[in-house]
Design a protein around this motif. Structure first.
Motif, PDB file in Angstrom:
ATOM      1  N   PRO A  30       8.294  45.106 -12.297  1.00 41.16           N
ATOM      2  CA  PRO A  30       9.038  46.362 -12.499  1.00 41.16           C
ATOM      3  C   PRO A  30       8.148  47.590 -12.540  1.00 41.16           C
ATOM      4  N   GLU A  31       6.953  47.475 -13.107  1.00 38.57           N
ATOM      5  CA  GLU A  31       6.078  48.644 -13.233  1.00 38.57           C
ATOM      6  C   GLU A  31       5.494  49.103 -11.899  1.00 38.57           C
ATOM      7  N   THR A  32       5.549  48.245 -10.880  1.00 39.42           N
ATOM      8  CA  THR A  32       5.020  48.644  -9.570  1.00 39.42           C
ATOM      9  C   THR A  32       6.100  48.708  -8.488  1.00 39.42           C
ATOM     10  N   GLN A  33       7.328  48.419  -8.838  1.00 43.30           N
ATOM     11  CA  GLN A  33       8.419  48.482  -7.860  1.00 43.30           C
ATOM     12  C   GLN A  33       8.762  49.938  -7.559  1.00 43.30           C
ATOM     13  N   TYR A  34       8.777  50.284  -6.291  1.00 43.40           N
ATOM     14  CA  TYR A  34       8.980  51.684  -5.899  1.00 43.40           C
ATOM     15  C   TYR A  34      10.321  52.222  -6.395  1.00 43.40           C
ATOM     16  N   TYR A  35      11.403  51.525  -6.098  1.00 42.08           N
ATOM     17  CA  TYR A  35      12.729  52.044  -6.455  1.00 42.08           C
ATOM     18  C   TYR A  35      12.978  52.017  -7.958  1.00 42.08           C
ATOM     19  N   THR A  36      12.403  51.069  -8.662  1.00 44.61           N
ATOM     20  CA  THR A  36      12.535  51.041 -10.109  1.00 44.61           C
ATOM     21  C   THR A  36      11.859  52.273 -10.707  1.00 44.61           C
ATOM     22  N   ARG A  37      10.688  52.604 -10.179  1.00 47.40           N
ATOM     23  CA  ARG A  37       9.975  53.795 -10.647  1.00 47.40           C
ATOM     24  C   ARG A  37      10.750  55.065 -10.307  1.00 47.40           C
ATOM     25  N   MET A  38      11.351  55.108  -9.122  1.00 43.37           N
ATOM     26  CA  MET A  38      12.086  56.301  -8.709  1.00 43.37           C
ATOM     27  C   MET A  38      13.348  56.515  -9.544  1.00 43.37           C
ATOM     28  N   GLU A  39      13.986  55.438  -9.983  1.00 37.38           N
ATOM     29  CA  GLU A  39      15.168  55.576 -10.836  1.00 37.38           C
ATOM     30  C   GLU A  39      14.813  56.324 -12.120  1.00 37.38           C
ATOM     31  N   THR A  40      13.645  56.022 -12.669  1.00 39.42           N
ATOM     32  CA  THR A  40      13.178  56.711 -13.874  1.00 39.42           C
ATOM     33  C   THR A  40      12.828  58.152 -13.558  1.00 39.42           C
ATOM     34  N   THR A  41      12.185  58.363 -12.414  1.00 40.13           N
ATOM     35  CA  THR A  41      11.770  59.708 -12.015  1.00 40.13           C
ATOM     36  C   THR A  41      12.969  60.627 -11.844  1.00 40.13           C
ATOM     37  N   VAL A  42      14.048  60.117 -11.283  1.00 41.22           N
ATOM     38  CA  VAL A  42      15.261  60.918 -11.077  1.00 41.22           C
ATOM     39  C   VAL A  42      15.773  61.470 -12.408  1.00 41.22           C
ATOM     40  N   LYS A  43      15.748  60.651 -13.444  1.00 37.98           N
ATOM     41  CA  LYS A  43      16.251  61.060 -14.754  1.00 37.98           C
ATOM     42  C   LYS A  43      15.351  62.102 -15.414  1.00 37.98           C
ATOM     43  N   GLN A  44      14.061  62.066 -15.064  1.00 35.87           N
ATOM     44  CA  GLN A  44      13.101  62.948 -15.717  1.00 35.87           C
ATOM     45  C   GLN A  44      12.782  64.203 -14.909  1.00 35.87           C
ATOM     46  N   ALA A  45      13.294  64.287 -13.698  1.00 38.49           N
ATOM     47  CA  ALA A  45      12.872  65.340 -12.765  1.00 38.49           C
ATOM     48  C   ALA A  45      13.260  66.744 -13.210  1.00 38.49           C
ATOM     49  N   GLY A  46      14.388  66.896 -13.861  1.00 37.24           N
ATOM     50  CA  GLY A  46      14.839  68.220 -14.274  1.00 37.24           C
ATOM     51  C   GLY A  46      15.318  69.043 -13.090  1.00 37.24           C
ATOM     52  N   ASN A  47      15.309  70.371 -13.243  1.00 37.40           N
ATOM     53  CA  ASN A  47      15.813  71.257 -12.194  1.00 37.40           C
ATOM     54  C   ASN A  47      14.793  72.302 -11.743  1.00 37.40           C
ATOM     55  N   GLN A  48      13.522  72.041 -11.986  1.00 35.40           N
ATOM     56  CA  GLN A  48      12.486  72.958 -11.544  1.00 35.40           C
ATOM     57  C   GLN A  48      12.273  72.815 -10.034  1.00 35.40           C
ATOM     58  N   PRO A  49      12.461  73.889  -9.259  1.00 31.59           N
ATOM     59  CA  PRO A  49      12.332  73.793  -7.796  1.00 31.59           C
ATOM     60  C   PRO A  49      11.011  73.188  -7.335  1.00 31.59           C
ATOM     61  N   ASP A  50       9.901  73.584  -7.934  1.00 30.54           N
ATOM     62  CA  ASP A  50       8.593  73.076  -7.509  1.00 30.54           C
ATOM     63  C   ASP A  50       8.494  71.565  -7.689  1.00 30.54           C
ATOM     64  N   THR A  51       9.012  71.078  -8.804  1.00 36.92           N
ATOM     65  CA  THR A  51       8.982  69.635  -9.076  1.00 36.92           C
ATOM     66  C   THR A  51       9.862  68.886  -8.091  1.00 36.92           C
ATOM     67  N   LEU A  52      11.060  69.380  -7.858  1.00 36.03           N
ATOM     68  CA  LEU A  52      11.990  68.725  -6.939  1.00 36.03           C
ATOM     69  C   LEU A  52      11.455  68.733  -5.515  1.00 36.03           C
ATOM     70  N   LYS A  53      10.830  69.829  -5.120  1.00 38.08           N
ATOM     71  CA  LYS A  53      10.245  69.918  -3.783  1.00 38.08           C
ATOM     72  C   LYS A  53       9.133  68.890  -3.621  1.00 38.08           C
ATOM     73  N   ARG A  54       8.268  68.787  -4.623  1.00 42.02           N
ATOM     74  CA  ARG A  54       7.165  67.818  -4.562  1.00 42.02           C
ATOM     75  C   ARG A  54       7.694  66.391  -4.473  1.00 42.02           C
ATOM     76  N   LEU A  55       8.696  66.063  -5.278  1.00 37.26           N
ATOM     77  CA  LEU A  55       9.260  64.706  -5.265  1.00 37.26           C
ATOM     78  C   LEU A  55       9.937  64.396  -3.931  1.00 37.26           C
ATOM     79  N   ALA A  56      10.625  65.383  -3.360  1.00 32.21           N
ATOM     80  CA  ALA A  56      11.274  65.181  -2.062  1.00 32.21           C
ATOM     81  C   ALA A  56      10.227  64.905  -0.988  1.00 32.21           C
TER      82      ALA A  56
END
Length: 412
Positions: free
Chosen positions: A149-175
């Motif tokens: 689980p700690e190295t699974q790409y989609y498992t990590r991304m599910e957590t990232t989605v919840k923590q991403a917030g609404n900061q444009p710079d952060t969302l742009k980098r993640l995209a």
């Protein structure tokens, strides 16, 4: 005959052993049966999403999957299945039985490139993604990440989605990070959130971002490009938005099934376009027919129809499309009047967007019109316009080769 049978009998176990050394793929099972088998055996699922035209896909199947070290790793931990994502006239019944599931998998998991390797938990949940060919060592290492689980790409991304917030710079980098690994699911999700978070979607940096993330009619940028072409073109250039929209539509409605060699159904294509895009259908149908003339080498029909098309839609054509038609005439045209018409098209395109490609098209046309001096001068201009950099190496070599032939008076 008896000796031949003995030889064949001796060879068969060796062939079977060679096949068993590599990854064992469940060719006879349906997607439902693959998931049931994985759940019963407590194994993860490894899915090779490939196409018949993909070079790296063939390399992996030929050089990596059959290796013993690869087979030992995968057969112990995965139920493995190969899924052909395109359609060809040569497909057997086994491939055809997967057509519906293949289409659903491509859509649900937003497959963007090939080969794409998808990894599912024993319960059938997508947990990891790897895209592109690799060495045996690299492939095993990348695939091993699917097991924790700690190295699974989609498992990590599910957590990232919840923590991403609404900061444009952060969302742009993640995209951009998701797009870099060809993750069609989260690149679209973060891109959409970024576009909602920015104060002005028509700011130059946002428009350029939008272009990079607009790949289908379902992406937010598609509607923005379609409804606001003037604002997009102010940033990207003349007719850019219209051409981008048309490319996406034609890719989805016309070309998506043609790579496998299946000829298009012109009537079905026309009906589809008229239903979904009635305002663009007449133009797109004619554009499609022009490409079909070229594909089928019906050059006389192309010449006859392209003139009428350009005359009718001249103000709606992008410089690249107009120059593309001029290039086609330069390749096979012989009629002087047609060559001069094509030259005028390319020169008109250059007034809006001067490119090395337009310059070399004009050089070829001048050469075929008998003005070698003008042709050489234009081709030298084309060579000099090419940007420096390794990515332009082969284009530079091609341009120089054309220039050398012109100087020698050789046939292009």
């Amino acid at each position: 005959m008896k000796k031949l049978l003995l030889l064949l009998t001796a060879w068969l176990p060796l062939a079977t052993m060679a096949q068993e050394q590599g990854i064992h793929f469940e060719h006879a099972l349906s997607w439902k049966e693959v998931k049931a088998k994985a759940k019963k055996e407590g194994k993860f699922i490894f899915m090779d999403c490939f196409t018949t035209w993909c070079g790296p896909c063939k390399m992996m199947s030929r050089e990596i999957f059959p290796l013993q070290v690869v087979g030992e790793f995968f057969n112990d931990k995965f139920v493995s299945v190969k899924v052909q994502m395109d359609k060809t006239p040569q497909d057997d019944e086994a491939v055809k039985s997967w057509y519906a599931d293949a289409a659903a998998i491509a859509k649900e998991y937003s497959v963007m490139a090939y080969p794409t390797f998808l990894y599912f938990s024993p319960e059938g949940k997508l947990v990891h993604l790897v895209v592109g060919g690799d060495s045996a060592t690299g492939f095993i290492a990348a695939s091993a990440k699917a097991l924790k689980p700690e190295t699974q790409y989609y498992t990590r991304m599910e957590t990232t989605v919840k923590q991403a917030g609404n900061q444009p710079d952060t969302l742009k980098r993640l995209a951009e990070e998701a797009l870099e690994v060809y993750d069609g699911r989260y690149s679209v999700l973060f891109a959409g959130r970024y576009l909602k978070a920015v104060p002005d979607v028509f700011a130059p940096e946002v428009v350029r971002f939008m272009d990079k993330f607009t790949r289908s009619s379902k992406d937010p940028g598609f509607a923005i490009f379609r409804k606001n072409p003037e604002k997009i073109n102010q940033v990207m250039g003349s007719h850019f938005a219209e051409n981008r929209v048309q490319q996406i539509i034609m890719g989805e409605e016309i070309y998506k099934d043609m790579r496998g060699g299946i000829p298009p159904d012109v009537k079905a294509v026309t009906a589809r376009l008229q239903k979904k895009y009635p305002d663009l259908a007449p133009m797109l149908v004619q554009r499609f027919q022009l490409s079909e003339y070229l594909r089928n080498k019906a050059y006389d029909q192309f010449e006859k129809n392209v003139q009428a098309y350009v005359k009718k839609y001249n103000k709606q054509l992008s410089p690249s499309e107009l120059n593309g038609y001029a290039r086609s005439i330069g390749r096979f045209g012989t009629d002087t009047a047609m060559l001069r018409t094509a030259l005028a098209w390319s020169e008109s395109a250059s007034k809006e967007n001067a490119t090395p490609d337009a310059a070399t098209v004009q050089a070829v046309l001048w050469y075929k019109l008998g003005d070698a001096a003008k042709a050489v001068s234009m081709q030298e201009t084309a060579v000099n316009m090419l940007p420096a950099g390794e990515e332009y190496k082969y284009m530079r070599e091609s341009y120089q080769k054309t220039l050398d032939k012109m100087k020698k008076g050789e046939k292009l």
